[in-house]
Design an enzyme around this catalytic site. Structure first.
Site, short mmCIF file in Angstrom:
data_model
loop_
_atom_site.label_atom_id
_atom_site.label_comp_id
_atom_site.label_asym_id
_atom_site.label_seq_id
_atom_site.Cartn_x
_atom_site.Cartn_y
_atom_site.Cartn_z
N HIS A 3 -1.23 -0.29 3.08
CA HIS A 3 -2.22 -1.40 3.22
C HIS A 3 -2.92 -1.74 1.79
CE1 HIS A 3 -4.26 2.52 4.01
NE2 HIS A 3 -5.28 1.92 3.69
N HIS A 31 -4.05 -3.30 -5.14
CA HIS A 31 -2.69 -2.27 -5.04
C HIS A 31 -2.71 -1.86 -3.63
CE1 HIS A 31 -6.34 0.67 -4.99
NE2 HIS A 31 -5.39 1.71 -4.93
#
Length: 184
Positions: A36, A120
């Site tokens: 995630h 990221h």
């Protein structure tokens, strides 16, 4: 924020190749279920603050239009964290990250000093500073995922393994989700 199943499948193919590289056993690989994009890390949140947090995250989502995103490239933070990057609506993603951070603060959650958001998705962590992450970063450089539209904000809870048992990874669960403004 969660990537689509197709994005996860594409990333899994790349990660399988990286896990075959020399030194891959020195890394703790994040499982597919844990992939995630963290917009605002909140640490440990008192259960009594969650309802207000959810109300404020719903507002933040409503004020943010859906945006395109794709997995793109990768890198490392220091000598310990390996990540896959993103491309597309990064300005919109940063705005949503800022709004999620503000929602947490307004809900009474103490947040670390605000830093510029860097999109990221963590794929691995090194067990020591001695692990050379360069071959793994190089293996992510040409990552070009399929585009998807981000249409919701998801609050993800990390459940850490008890007792620090070796080999056990955190378990992630969605606590709530809210459509972005204009999303059907």
């Amino acid at each position: 924020m969660l990537p689509t199943r197709a994005a996860v499948d594409e990333l899994a193919v790349r990660i399988d190749r990286l896990r075959a590289l020399p030194g891959a056993g020195d890394l703790r690989w994040t499982g597919r279920a844990g992939w995630h994009f963290t917009l605002a890390f909140m640490g440990e949140v008192d259960d009594g603050l969650v309802p207000e947090l959810c109300t404020r995250l719903a507002r933040a989502a409503h004020r943010t239009a859906p945006f395109p995103l794709r997995l793109h490239g990768g890198g490392r933070f220091g000598r310990r964290v390996l990540w896959a990057g993103a491309a597309g609506g990064l300005d919109e993603m940063r705005l949503l990250a800022d709004r999620a951070d503000a929602a947490a603060r307004r809900a009474g959650i103490p947040m670390d000093e605000h830093r510029r958001y860097h999109a990221h998705l963590t794929v691995a962590r090194s067990r020591t500073d001695a692990t050379d992450l360069r071959p793994f970063v190089e293996g992510l450089q040409d990552l070009e995922g399929t585009r998807w539209n981000v249409a919701e904000l998801v609050l993800v809870r990390s459940n850490l393994p008890g007792g620090g048992a070796a080999g056990q990874a955190p378990r992630y669960e969605a606590v709530g989700s809210w459509p972005l403004g204009g999303a059907s």
